[in-house]
Design an enzyme around this catalytic site. Structure first.
Site, PDB file in Angstrom:
ATOM      1  N   GLU A 299      41.466  46.226  22.179  1.00  8.95           N
ATOM      2  CA  GLU A 299      40.038  46.091  21.836  1.00  8.95           C
ATOM      3  C   GLU A 299      39.517  44.733  22.309  1.00  8.95           C
ATOM      4  O   GLU A 299      38.395  44.627  22.802  1.00  8.95           O
ATOM      5  CB  GLU A 299      39.805  46.254  20.333  1.00  8.95           C
ATOM      6  CG  GLU A 299      40.052  47.669  19.820  1.00  8.95           C
ATOM      7  CD  GLU A 299      39.320  48.744  20.607  1.00  8.95           C
ATOM      8  OE1 GLU A 299      38.132  48.555  20.931  1.00  8.95           O
ATOM      9  OE2 GLU A 299      39.927  49.785  20.910  1.00  8.95           O
ATOM     10  N   TRP A 302      38.759  45.324  25.701  1.00 12.12           N
ATOM     11  CA  TRP A 302      37.447  45.950  25.959  1.00 12.12           C
ATOM     12  C   TRP A 302      36.351  44.883  26.020  1.00 12.12           C
ATOM     13  O   TRP A 302      35.397  44.981  26.796  1.00 12.12           O
ATOM     14  CB  TRP A 302      37.107  46.987  24.883  1.00 12.12           C
ATOM     15  CG  TRP A 302      37.648  48.347  25.218  1.00 12.12           C
ATOM     16  CD1 TRP A 302      38.760  48.925  24.694  1.00 12.12           C
ATOM     17  CD2 TRP A 302      37.104  49.290  26.153  1.00 12.12           C
ATOM     18  NE1 TRP A 302      38.950  50.166  25.252  1.00 12.12           N
ATOM     19  CE2 TRP A 302      37.951  50.429  26.141  1.00 12.12           C
ATOM     20  CE3 TRP A 302      35.998  49.300  26.994  1.00 12.12           C
ATOM     21  CZ2 TRP A 302      37.710  51.547  26.946  1.00 12.12           C
ATOM     22  CZ3 TRP A 302      35.762  50.416  27.794  1.00 12.12           C
ATOM     23  CH2 TRP A 302      36.616  51.520  27.765  1.00 12.12           C
ATOM     24  N   TRP A 330      14.573  62.174  30.396  1.00 13.96           N
ATOM     25  CA  TRP A 330      14.452  61.732  29.004  1.00 13.96           C
ATOM     26  C   TRP A 330      13.251  62.414  28.353  1.00 13.96           C
ATOM     27  O   TRP A 330      12.293  62.773  29.034  1.00 13.96           O
ATOM     28  CB  TRP A 330      14.298  60.208  28.956  1.00 13.96           C
ATOM     29  CG  TRP A 330      15.474  59.480  29.555  1.00 13.96           C
ATOM     30  CD1 TRP A 330      15.513  58.839  30.767  1.00 13.96           C
ATOM     31  CD2 TRP A 330      16.789  59.371  29.002  1.00 13.96           C
ATOM     32  NE1 TRP A 330      16.779  58.333  30.995  1.00 13.96           N
ATOM     33  CE2 TRP A 330      17.582  58.639  29.929  1.00 13.96           C
ATOM     34  CE3 TRP A 330      17.393  59.807  27.823  1.00 13.96           C
ATOM     35  CZ2 TRP A 330      18.924  58.343  29.712  1.00 13.96           C
ATOM     36  CZ3 TRP A 330      18.729  59.509  27.605  1.00 13.96           C
ATOM     37  CH2 TRP A 330      19.485  58.788  28.535  1.00 13.96           C
ATOM     38  N   ASN A 366      32.235  50.126  14.465  1.00 11.37           N
ATOM     39  CA  ASN A 366      32.279  50.670  15.827  1.00 11.37           C
ATOM     40  C   ASN A 366      32.158  52.196  15.877  1.00 11.37           C
ATOM     41  O   ASN A 366      31.427  52.750  16.698  1.00 11.37           O
ATOM     42  CB  ASN A 366      33.574  50.236  16.525  1.00 11.37           C
ATOM     43  CG  ASN A 366      33.629  50.730  17.961  1.00 11.37           C
ATOM     44  OD1 ASN A 366      32.765  50.404  18.763  1.00 11.37           O
ATOM     45  ND2 ASN A 366      34.628  51.545  18.278  1.00 11.37           N
ATOM     46  N   TRP A 384      18.730  55.180  26.657  1.00  8.76           N
ATOM     47  CA  TRP A 384      19.669  54.239  26.047  1.00  8.76           C
ATOM     48  C   TRP A 384      19.098  52.828  25.954  1.00  8.76           C
ATOM     49  O   TRP A 384      19.514  52.037  25.097  1.00  8.76           O
ATOM     50  CB  TRP A 384      21.028  54.248  26.762  1.00  8.76           C
ATOM     51  CG  TRP A 384      21.051  53.913  28.228  1.00  8.76           C
ATOM     52  CD1 TRP A 384      20.892  54.778  29.266  1.00  8.76           C
ATOM     53  CD2 TRP A 384      21.283  52.624  28.829  1.00  8.76           C
ATOM     54  NE1 TRP A 384      21.011  54.110  30.472  1.00  8.76           N
ATOM     55  CE2 TRP A 384      21.259  52.784  30.233  1.00  8.76           C
ATOM     56  CE3 TRP A 384      21.520  51.346  28.327  1.00  8.76           C
ATOM     57  CZ2 TRP A 384      21.444  51.727  31.135  1.00  8.76           C
ATOM     58  CZ3 TRP A 384      21.714  50.290  29.218  1.00  8.76           C
ATOM     59  CH2 TRP A 384      21.668  50.489  30.602  1.00  8.76           C
ATOM     60  N   TRP A 407      26.366  50.698  25.387  1.00 11.70           N
ATOM     61  CA  TRP A 407      25.307  51.715  25.549  1.00 11.70           C
ATOM     62  C   TRP A 407      25.501  52.539  26.815  1.00 11.70           C
ATOM     63  O   TRP A 407      25.253  53.737  26.839  1.00 11.70           O
ATOM     64  CB  TRP A 407      23.911  51.065  25.484  1.00 11.70           C
ATOM     65  CG  TRP A 407      23.529  50.862  24.052  1.00 11.70           C
ATOM     66  CD1 TRP A 407      23.627  49.705  23.333  1.00 11.70           C
ATOM     67  CD2 TRP A 407      23.073  51.865  23.130  1.00 11.70           C
ATOM     68  NE1 TRP A 407      23.253  49.924  22.023  1.00 11.70           N
ATOM     69  CE2 TRP A 407      22.905  51.233  21.870  1.00 11.70           C
ATOM     70  CE3 TRP A 407      22.797  53.218  23.234  1.00 11.70           C
ATOM     71  CZ2 TRP A 407      22.471  51.931  20.741  1.00 11.70           C
ATOM     72  CZ3 TRP A 407      22.355  53.913  22.103  1.00 11.70           C
ATOM     73  CH2 TRP A 407      22.196  53.271  20.881  1.00 11.70           C
TER      74      TRP A 407
HETATM   75  P1  FAD Z   1      37.590  44.993  15.860  1.00 13.96           P
HETATM   76  O1  FAD Z   1      37.892  46.416  15.862  1.00 13.96           O
HETATM   77  O2  FAD Z   1      38.253  44.160  14.837  1.00 13.96           O
HETATM   78  O3  FAD Z   1      37.949  44.440  17.318  1.00 13.96           O
HETATM   79  C1  FAD Z   1      38.249  43.065  17.576  1.00 13.96           C
HETATM   80  C2  FAD Z   1      37.301  42.511  18.611  1.00 13.96           C
HETATM   81  O4  FAD Z   1      37.457  43.230  19.833  1.00 13.96           O
HETATM   82  C3  FAD Z   1      35.835  42.658  18.252  1.00 13.96           C
HETATM   83  O5  FAD Z   1      35.419  41.610  17.412  1.00 13.96           O
HETATM   84  C4  FAD Z   1      35.172  42.620  19.614  1.00 13.96           C
HETATM   85  O6  FAD Z   1      35.028  41.304  20.097  1.00 13.96           O
HETATM   86  C5  FAD Z   1      36.193  43.333  20.484  1.00 13.96           C
HETATM   87  N1  FAD Z   1      35.834  44.756  20.609  1.00 13.96           N
HETATM   88  C6  FAD Z   1      36.232  45.770  19.814  1.00 13.96           C
HETATM   89  N2  FAD Z   1      35.742  46.942  20.276  1.00 13.96           N
HETATM   90  C7  FAD Z   1      35.026  46.652  21.384  1.00 13.96           C
HETATM   91  C8  FAD Z   1      34.281  47.431  22.308  1.00 13.96           C
HETATM   92  N3  FAD Z   1      34.195  48.760  22.217  1.00 13.96           N
HETATM   93  N4  FAD Z   1      33.637  46.793  23.309  1.00 13.96           N
HETATM   94  C9  FAD Z   1      33.729  45.455  23.453  1.00 13.96           C
HETATM   95  N5  FAD Z   1      34.429  44.666  22.616  1.00 13.96           N
HETATM   96  C10 FAD Z   1      35.073  45.254  21.593  1.00 13.96           C
HETATM   97  N6  FAD Z   1      30.345  44.440  20.369  1.00 13.96           N
HETATM   98  C11 FAD Z   1      29.837  43.197  20.341  1.00 13.96           C
HETATM   99  O7  FAD Z   1      30.576  42.230  20.112  1.00 13.96           O
HETATM  100  N7  FAD Z   1      28.505  42.976  20.557  1.00 13.96           N
HETATM  101  C12 FAD Z   1      27.630  43.990  20.807  1.00 13.96           C
HETATM  102  O8  FAD Z   1      26.440  43.746  21.027  1.00 13.96           O
HETATM  103  C13 FAD Z   1      28.138  45.321  20.807  1.00 13.96           C
HETATM  104  N8  FAD Z   1      27.310  46.373  20.988  1.00 13.96           N
HETATM  105  C14 FAD Z   1      27.826  47.649  21.000  1.00 13.96           C
HETATM  106  C15 FAD Z   1      26.966  48.732  21.231  1.00 13.96           C
HETATM  107  C16 FAD Z   1      27.461  50.038  21.233  1.00 13.96           C
HETATM  108  C17 FAD Z   1      26.519  51.191  21.482  1.00 13.96           C
HETATM  109  C18 FAD Z   1      28.834  50.264  21.014  1.00 13.96           C
HETATM  110  C19 FAD Z   1      29.381  51.660  21.012  1.00 13.96           C
HETATM  111  C20 FAD Z   1      29.696  49.202  20.808  1.00 13.96           C
HETATM  112  C21 FAD Z   1      29.215  47.886  20.807  1.00 13.96           C
HETATM  113  N9  FAD Z   1      30.062  46.776  20.587  1.00 13.96           N
HETATM  114  C22 FAD Z   1      29.544  45.513  20.585  1.00 13.96           C
HETATM  115  C23 FAD Z   1      31.524  46.955  20.512  1.00 13.96           C
HETATM  116  C24 FAD Z   1      32.116  47.148  19.102  1.00 13.96           C
HETATM  117  O9  FAD Z   1      31.396  48.101  18.384  1.00 13.96           O
HETATM  118  C25 FAD Z   1      32.157  45.849  18.303  1.00 13.96           C
HETATM  119  O10 FAD Z   1      32.721  44.817  19.080  1.00 13.96           O
HETATM  120  C26 FAD Z   1      33.011  46.018  17.044  1.00 13.96           C
HETATM  121  O11 FAD Z   1      32.490  47.048  16.248  1.00 13.96           O
HETATM  122  C27 FAD Z   1      33.015  44.715  16.279  1.00 13.96           C
HETATM  123  O12 FAD Z   1      33.680  44.876  15.050  1.00 13.96           O
HETATM  124  P2  FAD Z   1      35.041  44.144  14.772  1.00 13.96           P
HETATM  125  O13 FAD Z   1      34.915  42.707  15.070  1.00 13.96           O
HETATM  126  O14 FAD Z   1      35.454  44.518  13.387  1.00 13.96           O
HETATM  127  O15 FAD Z   1      36.014  44.824  15.821  1.00 13.96           O
END
Ligand code: FAD
Length: 506
Positions: A299, A302, A330, A366, A384, A407
């Site tokens: 993650e 990602w 759209w 997430n 989107w 997105w």
């Molecule tokens: P954890 O599950 O604990 O993951 C640890 C870290 O990994 C996160 O803090 C984050 O930095 C990174 N991470 C995890 N999942 C993703 C992912 N899918 N993409 C990129 N990084 C990830 N994340 C943001 O930080 N900022 C945003 O603006 C953002 N917008 C999003 C918009 C959409 C439509 C979607 C589907 C996802 C988005 N995310 C975004 C990714 C993800 O949802 C969040 O990073 C995550 O929910 C943060 O929660 P956490 O710190 O508990 O994640």
């Protein structure tokens, strides 16, 4: 035009007559320009600055070049508190400015006789362009200028395919490109001595950056978050000790504690990804579920991939990476649907809970981000961009790279996106991942007394069940704004159009 508000006591003309280099003494201080690295621990630029001697720590609010990507309300709110914390850690030595960064840095260097300016890199396209030009001008002024990597585990330009082109698919990027290259560097400690140079430059008080809202919508957010570097470390420690073990499964359930909730701290650089990576790896030695550690690290991968895409495809925030989506039909006249989605009043409880979590706390789990995103783009056929912008304003972790990539992934138009025909069903997602409805009950109090069996689709409940729970569908809780089955068919029909490749003329 940018407002230049710092009051400088010396003559600006000095700079034109004497090159800065000629004014420098051997003990000249170094300007440490904080940006998205609001921390003391594992801060490469801060370490470099402190090794040189005295430092002048500054923060400049300068997002005039960001156009539609100026920070949203929730990000500004977070930034205020993160800056207050950093200023406390620096014994109130952080100087605040607002306006054109180049002008401010040049004047500051002149006024303080600084010999060097250092910062950690940012990766938004507008910042890359701005910083490159700042670096070149400051170097011409005779300053020693250095930038460092304080935000990413791997620099985007270092990970390329054999043919030197960028990866577009996550798994080979991460497994072959990242993991088989250098291990992320180990974090460094807080510099042993941070000597702040005294100077007569008058900076702004933090409150004059006007980052806080004028209407107090932040009450619940204040209660929810501790916006300090120390809190980021505490949260990481707690997560790796107690929750990492079950991360792989637990991360899917919005009401479980198994996600780190570190994203805003990572975005503002209150904790570095290197600290998270190595701390998790160390703790991983003590957990039995190795797959959980691998999933957590991927993650973080990602996050890297999102920055990678933004760097190599700077149009990521606006342009469909798969151009065939440029033809996507759209829906028109979507204002009412968009408003219902934004306000968490769609009549679909999991969607509404997510949108209300977002609005009240600045965060959304997430799994729920994926569900509400799919609902907007596929069931409502709303572009989107509308979702991306709403998230941008409401998320405390709003991040140009991760938000745009998220997105594009949801819409199916990204580099390595969920296929468009993968349409999340908000009822089955709710039944699977919030079975007892505890997440829904928390954020949609109107449904607090609904029995588990009906909480995922309250309009299907018998009248007596609704009456006993105090729910009147269409009155105190909305009726569904559209039919899931029909809207799914409509989405698939719309998607069929994108199968025609656009010609150049289109
Ligand atoms: P954890 O599950 O604990 O993951 C640890 C870290 O990994 C996160 O803090 C984050 O930095 C990174 N991470 C995890 N999942 C993703 C992912 N899918 N993409 C990129 N990084 C990830 N994340 C943001 O930080 N900022 C945003 O603006 C953002 N917008 C999003 C918009 C959409 C439509 C979607 C589907 C996802 C988005 N995310 C975004 C990714 C993800 O949802 C969040 O990073 C995550 O929910 C943060 O929660 P956490 O710190 O508990 O994640």
């Amino acid at each position: 035009m940018a407002v230049y508000v710092v009051i400088l006591r010396c003559q600006k003309s000095l700079q034109r007559i004497h090159p800065i280099a000629e004014l420098q003494s051997p003990n000249a201080p170094t300007i440490m320009w904080f940006r998205q690295d609001l921390r003391l621990a594992d801060n490469p630029a801060l370490c470099a600055a402190c090794e040189r001697g005295d430092i002048i720590p500054v923060y400049i609010l300068d997002d005039d070049g960001a156009d539609s990507w100026k920070m949203g309300g929730a990000s500004r709110w977070w930034l205020h508190h993160a800056l207050a914390d950093l200023n406390n850690s620096l014994n109130q030595g952080l100087q605040f400015f607002q306006g054109d960064a180049l002008t401010i840095l040049r004047d500051l260097a002149t006024q303080t006789n600084a010999s060097a300016i250092v910062w950690n890199r940012c990766y938004e396209p507008w910042r890359i362009a701005r910083d490159a030009s700042i670096k070149s001008v400051l170097k011409d002024d005779g300053l020693d200028v250095h930038s460092f990597n304080g935000s990413l585990l791997w620099e985007p330009w270092q990970v390329l395919k054999k043919d030197s082109t960028p990866y577009k698919v996550f798994t080979p990027y991460y497994r072959r490109g990242c993991l088989s290259s250098a291990t992320p560097r180990r974090p460094t400690a807080i510099p042993a001595a941070i000597n702040i140079s005294e100077n007569s430059v008058r900076s702004l008080p933090l409150k004059d950056l006007n980052l806080l809202p004028t209407i107090s919508w932040d009450t619940q957010m204040k209660a929810r978050w501790d916006i300090t570097e120390a809190a980021a470390h505490e949260r990481l420690d707690e997560f790796v000790m107690d929750e990492l073990q079950d991360y792989r499964e637990g991360r899917n359930f919005p009401d479980k504690a198994n996600v780190s909730r570190l994203s805003p701290y990572l975005h503002f650089g209150q904790i570095s990804p290197n600290i998270a990576w190595h701390r998790a790896a160390e703790a991983g030695a003590f957990i039995t579920n190795e797959q959980s550690l691998d999933t957590f690290m991927s993650e973080l991968g990602w996050r890297e991939f999102s920055y990678y895409l933004l760097y190599h495809f700077p149009g990521l925030p606006t342009d469909n990476l798969q151009v065939r989506f440029n033809l996507f039909p759209w829906a028109d006249n979507t204002d009412a649907d968009l408003k219902a989605w934004q306000q968490g009043k769609t009549g679909y409880p999991l969607v509404d809970a997510g949108m209300r979590e977002l609005y009240s706390t600045g965060y959304m789990h997430n799994r729920v981000r994926m569900v509400v995103g799919s609902f907007l783009v596929k069931n409502l056929l709303i572009h989107w961009h509308a979702g991306e912008q709403w998230f941008w304003d409401c998320l405390v972790d709003a991040d140009l790279a991760s938000n745009s990539a998220g997105w594009q992934w949801i819409a199916g138009c990204g580099a390595d996106a969920a296929p468009f025909f993968r349409i999340f069903n908000p009822i089955t997602q709710s039944e699977k991942f919030d079975k007892q409805g505890s997440y829904i009950r928390r954020y949609v109090p109107e449904l607090a007394n609904m029995p588990e069996k009906y909480i995922h689709a309250p309009w299907l409940a018998p009248a007596e069940v609704l009456a006993a729970a105090g729910v009147q569908v269409g009155h105190n809780y909305p009726a569904p704004i559209m039919d899931i089955k029909e809207s799914r068919e409509r989405a698939l029909a719309a998607f069929a159009v994108t199968k025609i490749q656009p010609t150049k003329a289109q």
